[in-house]
Design a protein around this motif. Structure first.
Motif, PDB file in Angstrom:
ATOM      1  N   HIS A   6      51.883   1.565   6.584  1.00  0.00           N
ATOM      2  CA  HIS A   6      53.121   2.212   6.110  1.00  0.00           C
ATOM      3  C   HIS A   6      53.841   2.899   7.271  1.00  0.00           C
ATOM      4  N   ALA A   7      53.085   3.635   8.077  1.00  0.00           N
ATOM      5  CA  ALA A   7      53.675   4.343   9.218  1.00  0.00           C
ATOM      6  C   ALA A   7      54.260   3.360  10.224  1.00  0.00           C
ATOM      7  N   ASN A   8      53.532   2.292  10.494  1.00  0.00           N
ATOM      8  CA  ASN A   8      54.003   1.280  11.436  1.00  0.00           C
ATOM      9  C   ASN A   8      55.305   0.657  10.941  1.00  0.00           C
ATOM     10  N   ALA A   9      55.352   0.317   9.664  1.00  0.00           N
ATOM     11  CA  ALA A   9      56.565  -0.276   9.091  1.00  0.00           C
ATOM     12  C   ALA A   9      57.741   0.699   9.174  1.00  0.00           C
ATOM     13  N   ARG A  10      57.485   1.954   8.875  1.00  0.00           N
ATOM     14  CA  ARG A  10      58.553   2.967   8.921  1.00  0.00           C
ATOM     15  C   ARG A  10      59.085   3.145  10.340  1.00  0.00           C
ATOM     16  N   LEU A  11      58.183   3.267  11.308  1.00  0.00           N
ATOM     17  CA  LEU A  11      58.606   3.499  12.694  1.00  0.00           C
ATOM     18  C   LEU A  11      59.200   2.245  13.340  1.00  0.00           C
ATOM     19  N   GLY A  75      48.124  13.463  27.811  1.00  0.00           N
ATOM     20  CA  GLY A  75      49.451  13.653  27.240  1.00  0.00           C
ATOM     21  C   GLY A  75      49.590  12.956  25.895  1.00  0.00           C
ATOM     22  N   TRP A  76      48.512  12.373  25.427  1.00  0.00           N
ATOM     23  CA  TRP A  76      48.462  11.692  24.126  1.00  0.00           C
ATOM     24  C   TRP A  76      47.765  12.597  23.114  1.00  0.00           C
ATOM     25  N   ILE A  77      48.196  12.519  21.870  1.00  0.00           N
ATOM     26  CA  ILE A  77      47.483  13.188  20.790  1.00  0.00           C
ATOM     27  C   ILE A  77      47.158  12.154  19.720  1.00  0.00           C
ATOM     28  N   THR A  78      46.141  12.441  18.930  1.00  0.00           N
ATOM     29  CA  THR A  78      45.748  11.553  17.843  1.00  0.00           C
ATOM     30  C   THR A  78      46.138  12.192  16.521  1.00  0.00           C
ATOM     31  N   VAL A  79      46.778  11.395  15.681  1.00  0.00           N
ATOM     32  CA  VAL A  79      47.146  11.831  14.340  1.00  0.00           C
ATOM     33  C   VAL A  79      46.249  11.073  13.370  1.00  0.00           C
ATOM     34  N   ARG A  80      45.550  11.808  12.530  1.00  0.00           N
ATOM     35  CA  ARG A  80      44.710  11.186  11.504  1.00  0.00           C
ATOM     36  C   ARG A  80      45.522  11.124  10.217  1.00  0.00           C
ATOM     37  N   LEU A  81      45.721   9.910   9.729  1.00  0.00           N
ATOM     38  CA  LEU A  81      46.528   9.686   8.531  1.00  0.00           C
ATOM     39  C   LEU A  81      45.633   9.690   7.298  1.00  0.00           C
ATOM     40  N   GLU A  82      45.745  10.758   6.516  1.00  0.00           N
ATOM     41  CA  GLU A  82      44.954  10.865   5.287  1.00  0.00           C
ATOM     42  C   GLU A  82      45.817  11.046   4.058  1.00  0.00           C
ATOM     43  N   ALA A  83      47.105  11.342   4.254  1.00  0.00           N
ATOM     44  CA  ALA A  83      48.038  11.539   3.139  1.00  0.00           C
ATOM     45  C   ALA A  83      49.427  11.129   3.605  1.00  0.00           C
ATOM     46  N   GLY A  84      50.302  10.892   2.645  1.00  0.00           N
ATOM     47  CA  GLY A  84      51.673  10.507   2.972  1.00  0.00           C
ATOM     48  C   GLY A  84      52.374  11.531   3.853  1.00  0.00           C
ATOM     49  N   SER A  85      52.050  12.803   3.684  1.00  0.00           N
ATOM     50  CA  SER A  85      52.676  13.844   4.504  1.00  0.00           C
ATOM     51  C   SER A  85      52.293  13.708   5.980  1.00  0.00           C
ATOM     52  N   ASP A  86      51.142  13.077   6.263  1.00  0.00           N
ATOM     53  CA  ASP A  86      50.746  12.851   7.653  1.00  0.00           C
ATOM     54  C   ASP A  86      51.669  11.844   8.331  1.00  0.00           C
ATOM     55  N   ASP A  88      54.880  11.721   7.708  1.00  0.00           N
ATOM     56  CA  ASP A  88      56.033  12.552   8.074  1.00  0.00           C
ATOM     57  C   ASP A  88      55.753  13.329   9.353  1.00  0.00           C
ATOM     58  N   LEU A  89      54.547  13.869   9.474  1.00  0.00           N
ATOM     59  CA  LEU A  89      54.149  14.571  10.695  1.00  0.00           C
ATOM     60  C   LEU A  89      54.199  13.620  11.884  1.00  0.00           C
ATOM     61  N   LEU A  90      53.671  12.414  11.704  1.00  0.00           N
ATOM     62  CA  LEU A  90      53.700  11.408  12.762  1.00  0.00           C
ATOM     63  C   LEU A  90      55.135  11.117  13.188  1.00  0.00           C
ATOM     64  N   ALA A  91      56.026  10.928  12.229  1.00  0.00           N
ATOM     65  CA  ALA A  91      57.432  10.644  12.549  1.00  0.00           C
ATOM     66  C   ALA A  91      58.052  11.784  13.360  1.00  0.00           C
ATOM     67  N   THR A  92      57.734  13.011  13.005  1.00  0.00           N
ATOM     68  CA  THR A  92      58.234  14.168  13.754  1.00  0.00           C
ATOM     69  C   THR A  92      57.714  14.147  15.183  1.00  0.00           C
ATOM     70  N   LEU A  93      56.435  13.828  15.346  1.00  0.00           N
ATOM     71  CA  LEU A  93      55.850  13.787  16.681  1.00  0.00           C
ATOM     72  C   LEU A  93      56.403  12.634  17.513  1.00  0.00           C
ATOM     73  N   VAL A  94      56.676  11.505  16.871  1.00  0.00           N
ATOM     74  CA  VAL A  94      57.284  10.385  17.589  1.00  0.00           C
ATOM     75  C   VAL A  94      58.692  10.769  18.057  1.00  0.00           C
ATOM     76  N   SER A  95      59.431  11.502  17.239  1.00  0.00           N
ATOM     77  CA  SER A  95      60.746  12.004  17.671  1.00  0.00           C
ATOM     78  C   SER A  95      60.603  12.888  18.901  1.00  0.00           C
ATOM     79  N   ALA A  96      59.611  13.771  18.880  1.00  0.00           N
ATOM     80  CA  ALA A  96      59.358  14.636  20.030  1.00  0.00           C
ATOM     81  C   ALA A  96      58.947  13.817  21.251  1.00  0.00           C
ATOM     82  N   ALA A  97      58.159  12.767  21.034  1.00  0.00           N
ATOM     83  CA  ALA A  97      57.734  11.902  22.136  1.00  0.00           C
ATOM     84  C   ALA A  97      58.926  11.178  22.752  1.00  0.00           C
ATOM     85  N   LEU A  98      59.828  10.708  21.915  1.00  0.00           N
ATOM     86  CA  LEU A  98      61.032  10.046  22.428  1.00  0.00           C
ATOM     87  C   LEU A  98      61.870  11.026  23.250  1.00  0.00           C
ATOM     88  N   LEU A  99      61.982  12.225  22.778  1.00  0.00           N
ATOM     89  CA  LEU A  99      62.706  13.253  23.515  1.00  0.00           C
ATOM     90  C   LEU A  99      62.008  13.549  24.840  1.00  0.00           C
TER      91      LEU A  99
END
Length: 141
Positions: A6-11, A75-86, A88-99
């Motif tokens: 789901h996260a891969n498809a969204r991003l 400089g890498w962090i790991t996000v553990r996806l256990e719920a749909g809200s994770d 959203d957290l991943l998307a926020t972090l990817v935005s920060a990574a792009l910045l």
């Protein structure tokens, strides 16, 4: 479909990201230009290249999340996806990574010396040839 899919498809729909091959062997990788930004490791773990500077900047907020694994050496962090809200957290972090990678001079060069958490693991340090000869930061399709 699992949470990583789901996260891969969204991003993957983000115009700033393109699919590539991760230098660490992750099955899916998303890049910004030539810079590897996201690696999907299995069904529920995702690495995001935030850069050391961005991690330092966000460290107080990052410490509060049980879904994140932050390494002082990477400089890498790991996000553990256990719920749909994770996702959203991943998307926020990817935005920060792009910045972070967009504003960081020499981001591609830093990625070459800053492999993702899978390449930074104790097992990979015992076998450095597994990643040391590869060109980190060069996203390949």
């Amino acid at each position: 479909m699992n949470l990583a899919e789901h996260a891969n498809a969204r991003l993957s729909d983000w115009p700033a990201l393109s699919r590539g091959r991760a230098c660490c062997g992750a099955r899916d990788c998303l890049c910004a230009g030539a810079q590897e930004i996201v690696h999907f490791h299995g069904d529920n773990e995702v690495d995001v290249h935030l850069t050391h500077a961005m991690i330092d900047r966000l460290r107080p907020a990052l410490r509060n999340s049980s879904a994140l694994k932050v390494s002082a050496a990477s400089g890498w962090i790991t996000v553990r996806l256990e719920a749909g809200s994770d996702i959203d957290l991943l998307a926020t972090l990817v935005s920060a990574a792009l910045l972070a990678t967009g504003s960081q001079q020499g981001a591609t060069e830093s990625a070459r010396t800053d492999p993702c958490t899978r390449c930074s693991s104790p097992a990979s340090r015992r076998q450095p040839t597994r990643w040391s000869r590869r060109a980190f930061g060069r996203c390949r399709t």
